[in-house]
Design a protein around this motif. Structure first.
Motif, PDB file in Angstrom:
ATOM      1  N   LEU A  97       0.849  -1.186   0.000  1.00  0.00           N
ATOM      2  CA  LEU A  97       0.000   0.000   0.000  1.00  0.00           C
ATOM      3  C   LEU A  97       0.881   1.232   0.000  1.00  0.00           C
ATOM      4  CD1 LEU A  97      -2.832   1.378   0.441  1.00  0.00           C
ATOM      5  CD2 LEU A  97      -2.365   1.199   2.892  1.00  0.00           C
ATOM      6  N   VAL A  98       0.626   2.167  -0.922  1.00  0.00           N
ATOM      7  CA  VAL A  98       1.385   3.420  -0.972  1.00  0.00           C
ATOM      8  C   VAL A  98       0.434   4.595  -1.096  1.00  0.00           C
ATOM      9  CG1 VAL A  98       3.507   2.432  -1.907  1.00  0.00           C
ATOM     10  CG2 VAL A  98       1.738   3.208  -3.470  1.00  0.00           C
ATOM     11  N   THR A  99       0.844   5.725  -0.501  1.00  0.00           N
ATOM     12  CA  THR A  99       0.033   6.938  -0.571  1.00  0.00           C
ATOM     13  C   THR A  99       0.841   8.112  -1.106  1.00  0.00           C
ATOM     14  OG1 THR A  99       0.590   7.403   1.746  1.00  0.00           O
ATOM     15  CG2 THR A  99      -1.465   6.242   1.339  1.00  0.00           C
ATOM     16  N   THR A 100       2.023   7.831  -1.632  1.00  0.00           N
ATOM     17  CA  THR A 100       2.895   8.858  -2.210  1.00  0.00           C
ATOM     18  C   THR A 100       2.969   8.642  -3.708  1.00  0.00           C
ATOM     19  OG1 THR A 100       4.217   8.969  -0.181  1.00  0.00           O
ATOM     20  CG2 THR A 100       5.226   9.834  -2.199  1.00  0.00           C
ATOM     21  N   PHE A 122      -2.559   1.825  -4.684  1.00  0.00           N
ATOM     22  CA  PHE A 122      -2.010   3.190  -4.728  1.00  0.00           C
ATOM     23  C   PHE A 122      -3.131   4.175  -4.445  1.00  0.00           C
ATOM     24  CE2 PHE A 122      -0.631   6.638  -7.984  1.00  0.00           C
ATOM     25  CZ  PHE A 122      -0.179   7.460  -6.968  1.00  0.00           C
ATOM     26  N   ILE A 123      -3.074   4.827  -3.273  1.00  0.00           N
ATOM     27  CA  ILE A 123      -4.044   5.874  -2.940  1.00  0.00           C
ATOM     28  C   ILE A 123      -3.497   7.177  -3.519  1.00  0.00           C
ATOM     29  CG2 ILE A 123      -5.279   7.084  -1.108  1.00  0.00           C
ATOM     30  CD1 ILE A 123      -4.878   4.621   0.649  1.00  0.00           C
ATOM     31  N   ALA A 124      -4.050   7.576  -4.656  1.00  0.00           N
ATOM     32  CA  ALA A 124      -3.526   8.720  -5.405  1.00  0.00           C
ATOM     33  C   ALA A 124      -4.087  10.028  -4.861  1.00  0.00           C
ATOM     34  CB  ALA A 124      -3.865   8.574  -6.885  1.00  0.00           C
ATOM     35  N   MET A 125      -3.194  10.977  -4.617  1.00  0.00           N
ATOM     36  CA  MET A 125      -3.603  12.297  -4.132  1.00  0.00           C
ATOM     37  C   MET A 125      -2.881  13.358  -4.944  1.00  0.00           C
ATOM     38  SD  MET A 125      -3.698  11.639   0.006  1.00  0.00           S
ATOM     39  CE  MET A 125      -2.528  10.281   0.095  1.00  0.00           C
ATOM     40  N   GLY A 126      -3.593  14.058  -5.799  1.00  0.00           N
ATOM     41  CA  GLY A 126      -2.985  15.103  -6.612  1.00  0.00           C
ATOM     42  C   GLY A 126      -2.073  14.569  -7.698  1.00  0.00           C
ATOM     43  N   LEU A 127      -2.347  13.368  -8.180  1.00  0.00           N
ATOM     44  CA  LEU A 127      -1.494  12.759  -9.206  1.00  0.00           C
ATOM     45  C   LEU A 127      -1.523  13.546 -10.505  1.00  0.00           C
ATOM     46  CD1 LEU A 127       0.261  10.332 -10.193  1.00  0.00           C
ATOM     47  CD2 LEU A 127      -1.897   9.240 -10.881  1.00  0.00           C
ATOM     48  N   LEU A 128      -2.705  13.971 -10.919  1.00  0.00           N
ATOM     49  CA  LEU A 128      -2.867  14.682 -12.189  1.00  0.00           C
ATOM     50  C   LEU A 128      -3.634  15.973 -11.985  1.00  0.00           C
ATOM     51  CD1 LEU A 128      -3.873  11.754 -14.578  1.00  0.00           C
ATOM     52  CD2 LEU A 128      -1.682  12.941 -14.534  1.00  0.00           C
ATOM     53  N   GLU A 129      -3.255  16.968 -12.745  1.00  0.00           N
ATOM     54  CA  GLU A 129      -3.994  18.232 -12.817  1.00  0.00           C
ATOM     55  C   GLU A 129      -4.656  18.325 -14.192  1.00  0.00           C
ATOM     56  OE1 GLU A 129      -4.173  20.268 -10.320  1.00  0.00           O
ATOM     57  OE2 GLU A 129      -2.433  19.851  -9.045  1.00  0.00           O
ATOM     58  N   LYS A 130      -5.572  19.245 -14.319  1.00  0.00           N
ATOM     59  CA  LYS A 130      -6.162  19.479 -15.644  1.00  0.00           C
ATOM     60  C   LYS A 130      -5.119  19.982 -16.627  1.00  0.00           C
ATOM     61  CE  LYS A 130     -10.850  20.349 -13.951  1.00  0.00           C
ATOM     62  NZ  LYS A 130     -11.968  21.313 -13.816  1.00  0.00           N
TER      63      LYS A 130
END
Length: 372
Positions: A97-100, A122-130
């Motif tokens: 499990l990763v959150t980075t 993978f807990i994705a946080m802010g991986l992609l922007e518009k």
């Protein structure tokens, strides 16, 4: 290959020390609750495998920065993870499990080339922007075919699904309601409430410019807790330094600020991400009314209802909307207190760290069954 067993939480430094403290559990994303329930979960931090050795001005530091900028791939981290000894360690676990984001990208590449047999969540946080460049989006589409991605809100999950063309599950973020709770004196004559309004947070989507522009001299003092650099000229705005990683203000001090404030404002720019989620839910759990803009990333519109559990201040960037929301609460203290108490009950019933842990357990079971 050695027999796989158990779950590994691979994280940046700081999580282990949090495990030893008596503070809130939410930034372990349900893992503490699952350990208490008997799940076999191990923790490895970046410092344990040499990921902290990269120097920004070294050859590898410069190369890593350029490669990440051009292709969205953390080259140094990928190099470290590719080492035989580290891969053997990782492959000893059934699920990682990763959150980075950089960890998720690196492990996705290892999975793609068959160098990692463990299941990956993978807990994705802010991986992609518009605004993320199209070629990086296509690279990520290629990378993330073989791992399980989840997001902390429905809007971000749907955004990632559209961009990456993969299934993204949702694990709604929840806070530790045993720690974040209304003040014991909230309904007594000894109420700790003081004459200030609180705003707090450090992420890049905080819109303090709009909040500062909206703050009138006739309002109570505004206390802003952040490590961001802000230009303050008003005499009734106070800036305090606050950083989660350095614990310049510990969680008990932050909770005390929530308790003492009249209400809380979390200013957010226009984004699909659930920005402000943790501070908002912490404040709500403490029984405080929270003012938020009505932005695309608002994580649950069924639970965050204007005038009932939250106060929405119009679209992001609206000075008039912020002022209107502020004046709604300043002019009706009873209503503000009612919203805060309803918000606290809502968080306890729907968005606690126990709810987050229950959802994570379901995801872990799903990944394990697909790996068999």
């Amino acid at each position: 290959m050695a027999q796989q067993s158990g779950i590994l939480y691979l994280s940046k430094a700081g999580r282990r020390s949090r495990l030893k403290k008596a503070g809130p559990s939410e930034f372990m994303y349900g893992i503490i609750e699952l350990i208490r329930q008997g799940l076999d979960i191990s923790l490895i931090e970046d410092v344990d495998i040499g990921l902290d050795a990269l120097k920004n001005r070294s050859f590898w530091g410069i190369l890593n920065f350029a490669f990440y900028k051009l292709f969205g791939i953390p080259l140094w981290m990928l190099k470290v993870f590719s080492g035989r000894q580290i891969r053997q360690t990782l492959n000893g676990f059934e699920t990682i499990l990763v959150t980075t984001n950089s960890f998720g990208i690196s492990l996705g590449i290892l999975k793609k080339f068959g160098l990692l047999q463990s299941g990956v969540i993978f807990i994705a946080m802010g991986l992609l922007e518009k605004t993320t460049k199209r070629h990086i989006v296509w690279i990520y589409r290629w990378i993330f075919r073989n791992i399980h991605i989840c997001a902390l809100s429905q809007p971000e999950a749907r955004f990632l699904e559209q961009k990456l063309d993969v299934k993204v599950s949702t694990m709604p973020f929840g806070v530790d309601v045993d720690f974040w709770h209304p003040s014991p004196q909230q309904n007594s004559l000894d109420s700790p409430t003081e004459d200030f309004v609180l705003s707090i947070g450090n992420d890049r989507n905080r819109d303090y410019h709009t909040l500062i522009s909206a703050w009138k001299l006739s309002y109570p003092k505004l206390v802003i807790v952040t490590k961001l650099s802000l230009h303050i000229t008003s005499s009734n705005i106070e800036l305090r330094y606050g950083d989660w990683h350095s614990q310049s203000l510990d969680d008990s001090e932050i909770r005390n600020l929530f308790w003492k404030s009249k209400f809380v404002i979390i200013p957010i720019r226009s984004t699909h991400q659930p920005s402000g989620q943790s501070a908002t839910l912490q404040a709500m759990a403490c029984g405080k009314s929270v003012i938020l803009p009505d932005f695309d990333g608002l994580w649950d519109r069924q639970l965050l209802v204007d005038g009932k559990t939250v106060v929405l201040a119009g679209k992001p960037g609206s000075v008039e909307g912020v002022q209107s929301a502020i004046e709604r609460l300043l002019s009706n203290t009873d209503k503000s207190e009612t919203i805060g108490l309803q918000a606290s009950k809502m968080v306890t019933a729907n968005l606690s760290s126990v709810h987050m842990a229950d959802r994570l357990r379901t995801i872990l079971q799903s990944v394990a069954s697909h790996s068999c």
